[in-house]
Design a protein around this motif. Sequence first.
Motif, PDB file in Angstrom:
ATOM      1  N   SER A 131       1.193  -1.628   0.329  1.00  0.00           N
ATOM      2  CA  SER A 131      -0.228  -0.502  -0.211  1.00  0.00           C
ATOM      3  C   SER A 131       0.636   1.137  -0.310  1.00  0.00           C
TER       4      SER A 131
ATOM      5  N   ASP B 226       2.977   3.968  -1.491  1.00  0.00           N
ATOM      6  CA  ASP B 226       3.157   5.313  -2.598  1.00  0.00           C
ATOM      7  C   ASP B 226       4.574   4.962  -3.323  1.00  0.00           C
TER       8      ASP B 226
ATOM      9  N   SER C  78       8.695   1.648  -1.098  1.00  0.00           N
ATOM     10  CA  SER C  78       8.102   0.029  -1.091  1.00  0.00           C
ATOM     11  C   SER C  78       9.027  -0.951  -1.360  1.00  0.00           C
TER      12      SER C  78
END
Length: 65
Positions: free
Chosen positions: A27, A29, A34
């Motif tokens: 989840s 961004d 990530s």
Amino acid sequence: MISNNFFRALGNFFTEVLFYPYEAIRSIDGWWMSNLFNMVLFVITSGLFIYWLGQLRKYRKANAD
């Protein structure tokens, strides 16, 4: 009936509890945030590999004498 509930509970445990960190990573961004998890794992694994190679070198030198 009991085995059905057991397997449902087991599936719920894996999807809701154990995979929660991966859901949190998914989840996020932005590419850098990530992939920070993968970068950290790569650095740890590389460090352990270098340590292992150093231990092998010490072992070989000890047996060569």
